[in-house]
Design an enzyme around this catalytic site. Structure first.
Site, mmCIF file in Angstrom:
data_model
loop_
_atom_site.group_PDB
_atom_site.id
_atom_site.type_symbol
_atom_site.label_atom_id
_atom_site.label_comp_id
_atom_site.label_asym_id
_atom_site.label_seq_id
_atom_site.Cartn_x
_atom_site.Cartn_y
_atom_site.Cartn_z
ATOM 1 N N CYS A 154 8.827 -0.308 -5.640
ATOM 2 C CA CYS A 154 7.799 -1.348 -5.745
ATOM 3 C C CYS A 154 6.633 -1.096 -4.782
ATOM 4 O O CYS A 154 5.695 -1.869 -4.731
ATOM 5 C CB CYS A 154 8.388 -2.736 -5.514
ATOM 6 S SG CYS A 154 9.053 -2.947 -3.859
ATOM 7 N N HIS A 192 -7.569 -7.018 3.911
ATOM 8 C CA HIS A 192 -7.588 -8.007 2.848
ATOM 9 C C HIS A 192 -8.919 -8.045 2.115
ATOM 10 O O HIS A 192 -8.975 -8.281 0.905
ATOM 11 C CB HIS A 192 -7.209 -9.393 3.341
ATOM 12 C CG HIS A 192 -6.849 -10.228 2.174
ATOM 13 N ND1 HIS A 192 -5.630 -10.097 1.543
ATOM 14 C CD2 HIS A 192 -7.583 -11.040 1.429
ATOM 15 C CE1 HIS A 192 -5.632 -10.829 0.477
ATOM 16 N NE2 HIS A 192 -6.806 -11.430 0.373
HETATM 17 C C1 PEP Z 1 6.142 -1.742 0.858
HETATM 18 O O1 PEP Z 1 6.248 -1.770 2.087
HETATM 19 O O2 PEP Z 1 6.151 -0.695 0.183
HETATM 20 C C2 PEP Z 1 5.967 -2.993 0.092
HETATM 21 C C3 PEP Z 1 5.951 -2.991 -1.220
HETATM 22 O O3 PEP Z 1 5.821 -4.139 0.778
HETATM 23 P P1 PEP Z 1 4.492 -4.603 1.571
HETATM 24 O O4 PEP Z 1 3.365 -3.724 1.118
HETATM 25 O O5 PEP Z 1 4.310 -6.035 1.204
HETATM 26 O O6 PEP Z 1 4.875 -4.413 3.007
#
Ligand code: PEP
Ligand code: MG
Length: 603
Positions: free
Chosen positions: A505, A192
């Protein structure tokens, strides 16, 4: 002497300044016993120290609130909760009383015990830096020393801070006029603190093993927060080269400004939906400013950060409405709570597990804990009245999970109607495809889904069996691996055949070379982190579809990630000066942790 150190570039930008090494080791505590008559005095001293540290943290929180923002300052709320942990303090008191120890001796003993426990638990790793910071403050206070804050360090020269590990609490305190760069031995792009450094605009390199032993205090450093290199005592040529890079990037920025108002279309005119990923409320504005066409991933974990209770249905409804209003006539995809793994806020009491990424997380938690999931579902349905909101389920591995979630959603929709509460009667429910199981079952999942969105961060982690947060494995974590490319191809094929919209995403979509790969595979909807929107749009508008398609075909046939990266570099290099792009585009291991931070809420 080592001339160049390499780590992971986590926050772009070039900085040149002397090193300020910060060793946040525990001060030496001499074991001290006290007489029976002094025991209660020591307990009082312990409690006074807690009060002092808490009020100091409150002050820091206020200062950061003014300088950075509410999300950043919430880090200190979480640290305060940690400092006041009653179970821990009671165990220190018991030790003082039973063994007639001084407050600092007993505190240090318990602190070391707790740190050892936490180090063993992967899910607590991110919180360790904050625990360390709190314990340091407590011991300093019990020894009668005052804390050194970063902004009160001597000197008026700009510096690059070199430390073992950056806690989010430390990162938000950094004075940008004074601290122009950061180097940490630990940490990855998912840390983070890395995300915060990025949002504060401080160039940073993490995972630079051995930095503290290799870099003497005061050494002149040249740091590149994109390539992840740290040059010690740079010579004139190296400085000249850095200047060229800076001016190249500046030219790129000017070029990017000119595409913000332009549509995201390929040179042959195929429109691409370019949406934004929003983790924190602050990013809404950035997404709009950079021209996002809606939100393809609204992470919701921040709603739990730094608090001791779950957010109410009304609070969530208000937030979802706010986001919907910010993107009128556009789609906003809300992801249900993706708790567990690396995202554990204080308000969510989770058991310690040996393998948290393979444990009780995401959809599994939501289905098992109605008090977590149902209020969120109701909030989404309420906010969806009059707005184009979708709900996305993370970490799906079975069709049954989707069916169960859909039953709950339908039940709540009916309940809201019965109660006479204004809400959408139904909502499109989609699957986040981020496990190999979901890829393999995509045809059956399509029967119960309104859309697919590929989460390449977790898909890479689970396919390659590489912990996305492990600095040592960072160069093995790449969605350019053909195993990921083939899964991306399959999900799109299956989704399209079933008539579903399919998007990506994961962070991969935010990286220009990878974005070209996705376009070449046939994806026409990408959701990217707001700062990356102009660059991705520029690439979409520049690289011809035919070339992207040929590169994707070669990527599907390739035998290694390096081959895929090379093909992409060559393809894109025909149209764009490749040096302008993030060198990490070659190995896009980036995967942001969903939301804010630390402490008892090391989201
Ligand atoms: C992913 O796993 O690609 C995602 C977009 O979700 P996070 O990074 O929040 O796990
Ligand atoms: Mg994920």
């Amino acid at each position: 002497m080592t001339r160049v150190l390499r780590g992971i570039g986590v926050s772009p930008g070039v900085a040149c300044a002397p090193a300020l090494t910060l060793r946040w080791d525990f001060p030496e505590v001499k074991d001290r016993t006290v007489g029976a008559a002094e025991v209660e005095g020591e307990v009082r001293r312990l409690r006074e120290a807690v009060d002092d540290v808490v009020s100091h943290l409150k002050g820091l929180g206020e200062r950061v609130l003014q300088r950075a923002g509410p999300e950043e300052s919430r880090i200190f709320d979480a640290q305060i909760l940690m400092a006041q942990d009653e179970d821990f303090l009671a165990s220190v008191e018991t030790l003082i009383r039973k063994n007639q120890l001084s407050a600092e001796t007993a505190y240090e003993f318990r602190a070391l015990e707790l740190r050892a426990q936490w180090s063993g638990a992967a899910r607590l790793r991110e919180r360790l830096a904050d625990l360390h910071a709190i314990q340091m403050r407590m011991i300093q206070r019990l020894l009668g020393r005052t804390d050194t804050e970063l902004w009160s360090l001597p000197g008026d020269e700009q510096v690059i801070v070199v430390t073992h590990e950056l806690s989010p609490g430390l990162t938000v305190q950094l004075d940008r006029d004074y601290v122009v760069g950061l180097v940490a031995e630990e940490g990855t792009r998912t840390a983070h603190a890395a995300i915060l450094a990025h949002s504060l605009g401080i160039p940073a390199v993490m995972g630079a093993a051995g930095a503290l032993s290799e870099i003497p205090n005061g050494t002149m450093l040249l740091l590149d927060g994109q390539s992840g290199t740290i040059v010690l005592d740079p010579n004139r040529d190296e400085l000249e080269e850095a200047k060229v890079q800076v001016s190249r990037r500046h030219r790129l920025e000017l070029q990017l400004e000119s595409v913000v108002g332009e549509p995201a279309v390929t040179p042959s005119g195929r429109p691409i939906a370019l949406m934004g990923n929003v983790d924190l409320p602050e990013e809404i504005e950035a997404a709009i400013r950079h021209g996002a066409q809606g939100v393809g991933l609204l992470r919701t974990e921040f709603l739990l950060t730094g608090r001791t209770s779950l957010p109410t249905e009304d609070e969530q409804t208000e937030y979802f409405r706010r986001v919907a209003l910010a993107f009128p006539d556009q789609t906003v995809v809300i992801r249900s709570f993706d708790l567990g793994g690396d995202k554990f806020p204080a308000s969510f009491k989770a058991p310690v597990e040996a393998n948290p990424f393979l444990g009780w997380r995401s959809i599994r938690v939501c289905l098992d804990q109605p008090e977590v999931f149902r209020p969120q579902v109701r909030a989404v349905l309420r906010a969806a009245a009059g707005h184009d909101l979708h709900l996305m389920l993370p970490l799906v591995t079975t069709v049954g999970e989707v069916q169960e979630a859909r039953d709950i959603i339908m039940e709540e929709a009916r309940a809201l109607q019965k109660e006479g509460v204004r809400a959408a009667p139904s909502i499109p429910v989609g699957v986040m495809v981020e496990t190999p199981a979901a890829v393999l079952m995509a045809d059956r999942l399509a029967e119960v889904s309104a859309f697919f969105s590929v989460g390449t961060n977790d898909l890479t982690q689970y396919t390659m069996a590489v912990d996305r947060g492990n600095a040592r494995l960072a160069n093995r974590f790449t969605p350019h691996d053909p195993s990921i490319v083939r899964q991306l191809q399959r999900v799109l094929e299956v989704g399209k055949a079933a008539g579903l919209p399919v998007s990506v995403c994961g962070e991969m979509a935010s990286e220009p070379l990878s974005a070209v790969l996705l376009l070449g595979l046939g994806y026409d909807c990408l959701s990217v982190s707001p700062p990356a929107l102009p660059l991705v749009k520029w690439v979409i508008r520049t690289v011809p579809e035919d070339s992207a398609r040929r590169a994707a075909e070669a990527a599907v046939r390739a035998g290694s990630a390096a081959e895929v990266s090379n093909v992409l570099r060559e393809t894109v290099g025909e149209y764009i000066d490749i040096r302008l792009l993030d060198p990490h585009s070659a190995l896009p291991g980036r995967g942001r942790v969903a939301t804010l931070p630390p402490g008892k809420s090391s989201i």
